[in-house]
Scaffold this motif. Structure first.
Motif, short mmCIF file in Angstrom:
data_model
loop_
_atom_site.label_atom_id
_atom_site.label_comp_id
_atom_site.label_asym_id
_atom_site.label_seq_id
_atom_site.Cartn_x
_atom_site.Cartn_y
_atom_site.Cartn_z
N ASP A 133 14.23 13.16 11.17
CA ASP A 133 14.17 14.00 12.36
C ASP A 133 13.69 15.43 12.08
O ASP A 133 14.39 16.41 12.38
N GLY A 134 12.52 15.57 11.52
CA GLY A 134 11.97 16.90 11.26
C GLY A 134 10.57 16.80 10.70
O GLY A 134 10.01 15.72 10.53
N GLY A 135 10.02 17.98 10.40
CA GLY A 135 8.64 18.04 9.90
C GLY A 135 8.53 18.07 8.40
O GLY A 135 7.42 18.25 7.87
N ARG A 171 7.33 16.90 13.39
CA ARG A 171 8.56 16.10 13.43
C ARG A 171 8.27 14.60 13.42
O ARG A 171 7.41 14.11 14.16
N SER A 211 10.70 10.75 12.85
CA SER A 211 12.05 10.19 12.72
C SER A 211 12.38 9.93 11.26
O SER A 211 13.51 10.14 10.82
N SER A 226 9.20 21.82 10.86
CA SER A 226 10.42 22.21 11.55
C SER A 226 10.84 21.07 12.46
O SER A 226 10.24 19.98 12.45
N ASN A 227 11.86 21.33 13.29
CA ASN A 227 12.31 20.30 14.22
C ASN A 227 11.23 19.88 15.20
O ASN A 227 11.23 18.75 15.69
N SER A 228 10.29 20.80 15.48
CA SER A 228 9.22 20.49 16.45
C SER A 228 7.84 20.42 15.81
O SER A 228 6.94 19.78 16.35
N ASP A 229 7.68 21.03 14.66
CA ASP A 229 6.37 21.09 14.01
C ASP A 229 6.27 19.98 12.96
O ASP A 229 6.87 20.05 11.89
N GLY A 235 15.23 21.82 9.67
CA GLY A 235 15.20 20.80 10.71
C GLY A 235 15.13 19.38 10.20
O GLY A 235 15.22 18.44 10.98
N SER A 236 14.98 19.21 8.88
CA SER A 236 14.89 17.87 8.29
C SER A 236 16.10 17.63 7.40
O SER A 236 16.39 18.43 6.50
N LYS A 269 4.69 17.61 8.62
CA LYS A 269 3.60 18.55 8.79
C LYS A 269 2.64 18.47 7.60
O LYS A 269 3.05 18.62 6.45
#
Length: 768
Positions: free
Chosen positions: A76-78, A88, A90, A83-86, A56-57, A112
């Motif tokens: 745009d990631g962790g 995250r 910019s 991850s994209n949501s964990d 996701g990054s 993260k």
């Protein structure tokens, strides 16, 4: 039409058909913008070493810092472990610890479990470590929002915190998404005291991230320690007369260091491979998010570039191993082998490749160079200048040492200037005399591998003729102006009306340069005085630099319907000519430049202009329909083939005096329909075959005086249908199918077949 002429016409038409087929075939894949590298001959990726982390990054520009670790940014990631949501963010920064086989990534700024919180958003595609300080370029937001401006930041604590400059390069400058040239650990091994920055040149105002067409990349440099000072930046402005880079603080005067008509991506990476002594540039082309990796190498940060790898479609990067949707690639200088052959490529993309990815690979390189440089040609078209071309790239210091060159007959070498191609050296000298054979001796010039030329000799004759040299704009070329010829190197427009300038030399420019500015936007050299014509788009306001020029009251027309080019002229003496930019706003077109030698300044006595850009084998194909005298005096001491194909429909004298001491074949095919004297005086001391096929339909005298002291066959096939001494004739409509005088034609064909049979029989005996 003679039998020989039929054969040539049919053969020419066949070649034309084959050429069309080749063009059609080549359109299946975009052609690389630069020739294939002769030093890095191939690249291999070892996909069993592929590693993927930080799902996701994406992005991941990387640098090697003073603490032995590498630092990289993501978007745009962790980050690692996220991850994209964990986790995250910019924009985040990570530390990469360890070697290429067992490295680990840790989030330093954002992401993260990050050691420090992220302070701002945005995207970065350029980072470097210099003297323990990290620098990075940031664009605000995501997507094309990052085009708004580029701001430089620095970190004195290995990415734990960042502080930005109080200035930016704004979108209006078209300088976007910069990257920074990386050298070794903490910038060790850098070429000089400057830091080099590459910018994508924004094309249009796209609404999404995509390849910019036409593709151009600009280069800026700034002294170390002054990266945060905007006034210290200066931009590449082309090469000067000595082949050295010129720099300017004026952004409007910048010139691209890299161009690809197929486009470049919204990002680029450049790093120095110390083991190979090459700068490696990576970017996209043609279509984004498709694995269209273009990899190029150069000896200098500003080029000239050569192609290492140009992927697309069936050979897209990662084809058969990963999804072919990558868009950003850069090399880890820490994980590069000492000899430069083995590497680790860090890359990113979308979907599964929206992550940190590494793959190991290797370069295939040419065998070590142990051969000294050899001069291939020496040409003098100016009485005080000699241009010598070598067979390989030269070491600049030794190439520009005038003491390494000497010329007989009292000629003194005042200076030596290595040209931008790296192989050509211009010697400025005392004055030469016509008709004298000079010998240039080279002793001490080195190639890039350190091999030294000792006692190399090459001969030349000063020939007083008109030529156009040293065109400053990349890709511009010379051609002979006529209806149907191309107007630009980057458009399909052709000329439909050329005023009275048909047959003259013109410079084929680039339409994409239509917004160029400055008083020396285009420079070139004239070996002799000439009148320079500029054809300016009628829609343009006349730039100030053209104010002293003479309006011709005439124009050039092209297939760009409804648009013509108003002509302006000015006379120039021999030397450099500087033309300003067209200063368009974007809707207009680039100008055209036509060169007409002033009276008495042309080596030829006809009414046309000869363009000679050949520095090796001489092949002279001449088609004249003039009413003056052509005099061709040729003295050869070579060991190759001279081919002179002459077609005349004039009414005066042709004199061809040829003196050969070579060891190969001379072929002279002459077809005349004139009414005066042809004199061909040939003196040979060679050991091979001379073939002179002459077909005349004239009414006067042909004199062919041949003196041979060779040991092989001379074949002279003459087909005459005239009424005077030695006269003969032909009728040629210039087409590919219509044939006149059928009896003479078939006789010519049979004669030619007989001649070829004798040659093949003799060659078979020689080979047996």
């Amino acid at each position: 039409m003679s039998g020989t002429k039929i054969f040539i016409k049919i053969f020419s038409c066949s070649i034309a058909v084959l050429s069309v087929a080749a063009v059609i075939t080549s359109t299946a894949r975009a052609a690389a913008p630069y020739s294939k590298s002769d030093s890095i001959t191939g690249v291999e990726f070892k996909w069993d070493t592929h590693k993927r982390y930080a799902s996701g990054s994406d992005n991941w520009p990387i640098t090697w810092a003073d603490d032995g670790n590498q630092y990289a940014s993501w978007g745009d990631g962790g980050g690692f472990g996220g991850s994209n949501s964990d986790g995250r963010v910019s924009l985040g920064f990570a530390r990469i610890e360890g070697d290429k086989g067992s490295y680990k990534g840790k989030n330093v700024w954002g992401g993260k479990g990050g050691e420090n919180a992220a302070q701002f958003d945005g995207k970065s595609y350029g980072i470097v470590s210099i003297a323990g300080v990290l620098y990075m370029w940031r664009g605000p937001g995501s997507g094309t929002d990052s085009y708004q401006d580029a701001r430089i930041y620095k970190s004195t604590n290995h990415a734990a915190s960042w502080s930005g400059a109080d200035w930016t390069f704004t979108k209006s400058t078209r300088l976007i998404m910069p990257t920074i040239l990386n050298f070794g650990k903490d910038y060790a091994g850098a070429r000089d005291q400057y830091v080099y920055h590459y910018f994508i040149r924004l094309q249009g105002d796209p609404g999404s991230l995509e390849v910019h067409k036409p593709g151009k990349i600009d280069l800026a440099r700034v002294p170390r320690g002054k990266l945060m000072d905007k006034n210290s930046y200066e931009f590449f402005a082309g090469l000067d007369g000595q082949g050295n880079p010129a720099w300017t603080p004026d952004q409007s005067q910048r010139k691209p260091v890299f161009e690809d008509g197929n486009g470049v991506g919204w990002n680029v990476s450049v790093s120095y491979n110390a083991g190979l002594g090459r700068y490696i540039l990576c970017t996209e082309h043609t279509k984004s998010l498709s694995g269209n990796l273009g990899m190029f190498e150069a000896k200098e940060p500003w080029g000239p570039w050569k192609t290492v790898y140009y992927a697309e479609g069936g050979n897209a990067f990662g084809k058969g191993h990963i999804q072919t949707n990558t868009f950003f690639w850069n090399f880890s200088n820490k994980w590069m082998s000492n000899n430069g052959k083995d590497f680790v490529l860090v890359f990113s993309g979308i979907n599964n490749n929206d992550s940190w990815n590494t793959v190991q690979g290797s370069f295939q390189v040419a065998a070590p160079d142990t051969t000294p440089p050899k001069p291939m040609s020496a040409v003098s078209n100016v009485p005080t200048r000699v241009r010598v071309v070598f067979d390989e790239d030269l070491d600049r210091a030794s190439a520009q040492d005038k003491g390494n060159y000497s010329i007989n007959h009292g000629i003194v070498v005042d200076s030596a200037l290595l040209q931008g191609d790296g192989k050509s050296v211009v010697l400025n000298t005392t004055e030469h005399q016509e008709g004298v054979t000079y010998t240039l001796t080279i002793d001490g010039v080195k190639d890039m591998a350190g091999n030294t030329a000792r006692g190399e000799n090459i001969s030349y004759i000063y020939v007083d003729r008109f030529a156009v040299t040293d065109i400053s704009r990349p890709g511009y070329k010379l051609d002979t102006l006529s209806v149907g010829k191309p107007v630009y190197i980057d458009r399909d427009y052709t000329f439909t009306n050329v005023y009275k300038l048909g047959g003259r030399i013109y410079i084929v420019t680039a339409n994409d340069d239509k917004t160029g500015t400055g008083d020396d936007f285009l420079t070139f050299g004239l070996t002799k005085a000439a009148r320079v014509y500029v054809g300016l788009d009628q829609r343009l306001s006349v730039p100030s630099w053209l104010s002293g020029w003479t309006p011709e009251g005439a124009y050039l027309e092209t297939t760009n319907a409804g648009i013509h080019m108003d002509l302006y002229s000015m006379d120039f003496e021999a030397g450099m000519v500087s033309l300003g930019g067209p200063e368009g706003t974007g809707a207009e077109s680039m100008y055209t430049v036509v060169l007409v030698p002033k009276s008495g300044s042309d080596a030829d006595t006809d009414s046309d202009t000869d363009i000679d850009t050949d520095t090796d084998t001489d092949i002279d194909t001449d088609t004249d329909t003039d009413s003056d005298t052509d005099i061709d005096t040729d003295t050869d001491t070579d060991s190759d083939t001279d081919i002179d194909t002459d077609t005349d429909t004039d009414s005066d004298t042709d004199i061809d005096t040829d003196t050969d001491t070579d060891s190969d074949t001379d072929i002279d095919t002459d077809t005349d329909t004139d009414s005066d004297t042809d004199i061909d005086t040939d003196t040979d001391t060679d050991s091979d075959t001379d073939i002179d096929t002459d077909t005349d339909t004239d009414s006067d005298t042909d004199i062919d005086t041949d003196t041979d002291t060779d040991s092989d066959t001379d074949i002279d096939t003459d087909v005459d249908t005239d009424t005077d001494t030695g006269s003969s004739g032909s009728n040629d409509n210039g087409g590919c199918t219509s044939v006149g005088h059928p009896s003479a034609s078939w006789l010519g064909i049979l004669s030619l077949i007989y001649i070829l049979g004798l040659i093949m029989k003799k060659r078979g005996k020689d080979q047996g």
